[in-house]
Motif scaffolding. Structure first.
Motif, mmCIF file in Angstrom:
data_model
loop_
_atom_site.group_PDB
_atom_site.id
_atom_site.type_symbol
_atom_site.label_atom_id
_atom_site.label_comp_id
_atom_site.label_asym_id
_atom_site.label_seq_id
_atom_site.Cartn_x
_atom_site.Cartn_y
_atom_site.Cartn_z
ATOM 1 N N SER A 123 -111.321 -19.366 -81.791
ATOM 2 C CA SER A 123 -111.948 -18.121 -81.343
ATOM 3 C C SER A 123 -112.503 -18.264 -79.930
ATOM 4 N N LYS A 124 -112.638 -17.144 -79.258
ATOM 5 C CA LYS A 124 -113.153 -17.122 -77.889
ATOM 6 C C LYS A 124 -114.563 -17.709 -77.838
ATOM 7 N N THR A 125 -115.386 -17.394 -78.814
ATOM 8 C CA THR A 125 -116.747 -17.915 -78.880
ATOM 9 C C THR A 125 -116.737 -19.431 -79.000
#
Length: 80
Positions: free
Chosen positions: A9-11
């Motif tokens: 995920s981007k996070t």
């Protein structure tokens, strides 16, 4: 540092990037220089130098760094 298989995920990627930068630049907590002009982060023998502290002298800021390999201390000047 732990490596994850894609997709991540981007996070999670942002968290991993922040952690890697803190490790590479020897940053502890929020101890980092706040540059007036473009960043002037000095390189040591093997890695970027560790930021120690800043001191203001009138219109001049003195940023103190230490080489983690040799122990050399270096001051960088920045002006308003």
């Amino acid at each position: 540092m732990q490596i994850y298989a894609l997709p991540v995920s981007k996070t999670k990627r942002k968290t991993m990037a922040r952690r890697a930068l803190k490790e590479l630049f020897h940053i502890e907590g929020s101890m980092r220089p706040l540059w007036i002009h473009a960043s002037l982060w000095p390189m040591g023998k093997d890695t970027p130098m560790k930021y120690l502290h800043a001191k203001r002298d009138g219109e001049r800021f003195l940023y103190t760094f230490r080489d983690m390999t040799t122990g050399e201390i270096r001051e960088i000047e920045d002006y308003y």
